[in-house]
Design a protein around this motif. Structure first.
Motif, PDB file in Angstrom:
ATOM      1  N   HIS A  34      41.678  70.435  20.937  1.00  0.00           N
ATOM      2  CA  HIS A  34      41.273  70.427  22.522  1.00  0.00           C
ATOM      3  C   HIS A  34      42.382  69.571  23.311  1.00  0.00           C
ATOM      4  O   HIS A  34      42.107  68.471  23.467  1.00  0.00           O
ATOM      5  CB  HIS A  34      39.888  69.938  22.475  1.00  0.00           C
ATOM      6  N   ASP A  82      40.493  74.477  25.440  1.00  0.00           N
ATOM      7  CA  ASP A  82      40.007  75.074  24.159  1.00  0.00           C
ATOM      8  C   ASP A  82      39.980  76.668  24.383  1.00  0.00           C
ATOM      9  O   ASP A  82      39.894  77.171  25.417  1.00  0.00           O
ATOM     10  CB  ASP A  82      38.615  74.793  23.921  1.00  0.00           C
ATOM     11  N   HIS A  89      29.753  77.280  21.416  1.00  0.00           N
ATOM     12  CA  HIS A  89      29.801  75.990  20.588  1.00  0.00           C
ATOM     13  C   HIS A  89      29.380  74.872  21.676  1.00  0.00           C
ATOM     14  O   HIS A  89      29.976  74.791  22.817  1.00  0.00           O
ATOM     15  CB  HIS A  89      30.660  75.963  19.583  1.00  0.00           C
ATOM     16  N   HIS A  91      30.171  70.463  22.175  1.00  0.00           N
ATOM     17  CA  HIS A  91      31.472  69.582  21.749  1.00  0.00           C
ATOM     18  C   HIS A  91      30.861  68.161  21.383  1.00  0.00           C
ATOM     19  O   HIS A  91      29.931  67.863  22.174  1.00  0.00           O
ATOM     20  CB  HIS A  91      32.438  69.591  22.743  1.00  0.00           C
ATOM     21  N   ASP A 102      34.358  70.456  17.537  1.00  0.00           N
ATOM     22  CA  ASP A 102      33.378  71.567  17.717  1.00  0.00           C
ATOM     23  C   ASP A 102      32.103  71.648  17.189  1.00  0.00           C
ATOM     24  O   ASP A 102      31.948  71.124  15.711  1.00  0.00           O
ATOM     25  CB  ASP A 102      34.025  73.018  17.468  1.00  0.00           C
TER      26      ASP A 102
END
Ligand SMILES: [Zn+2]
Ligand SMILES: [Zn+2]
Length: 139
Positions: A34, A82, A89, A91, A102
């Motif tokens: 990220h 990302d 998903h 974080h 993730d």
């Protein structure tokens, strides 16, 4: 997420695959940490001497618009990027090492009764705390 041919993937999403765009996308795809705009710029500036921070920034905005990339802002105005992942998903941001992890989360399994009448266009879930690695070091 596996993408075999970045050029055709970008074209599929209606983005003309210029050299810089391809490299920026490749970087985010390969570095699943990220990255911030600065990290992307720092990593690519050697290989692409003509690259400017503005180009990175504009490219990322285009990618966001075309749903190639998503922006994650958890704390303050720190923006991290990302690959856009349709399999949702969440974080987890570690307050000590500042890493962003993730967390696989099946949003469809969550009971969202209160949201029944709302049309959801985007969903972002994040947690802030201490990751397992940092927790171990604290003992
Ligand atoms: Zn940590
Ligand atoms: Zn992520």
């Amino acid at each position: 997420m596996k993408i075999d041919n970045i050029d055709s993937y970008l074209r599929e999403k209606d983005v003309k695959p210029s050299y810089q765009r391809t490299k920026i996308f490749q970087y985010i795809l390969d570095n699943h940490n990220h990255p911030t705009v600065n990290q992307i710029y720092e990593a690519l500036t050697d290989k692409i001497p003509t690259l400017s921070k503005t180009t990175v920034y504009n490219t990322l905005n285009l990618f966001i618009e075309k749903k190639l990339v998503e922006i994650i802002t958890i704390e303050g105005n720190e923006a991290r990027y990302d690959i856009y992942n349709p399999n949702d998903h969440a974080h987890f941001k570690c307050q000590l090492c500042k890493n962003l992890f993730d967390i696989h989360l099946d949003f469809s399994k969550m009971s969202l009764k209160e949201l029944e009448d709302y049309k959801i266009n985007e969903q972002h879930i994040h947690f802030i705390g201490i990751c397992p690695e940092c927790a171990k070091k604290q003992i």
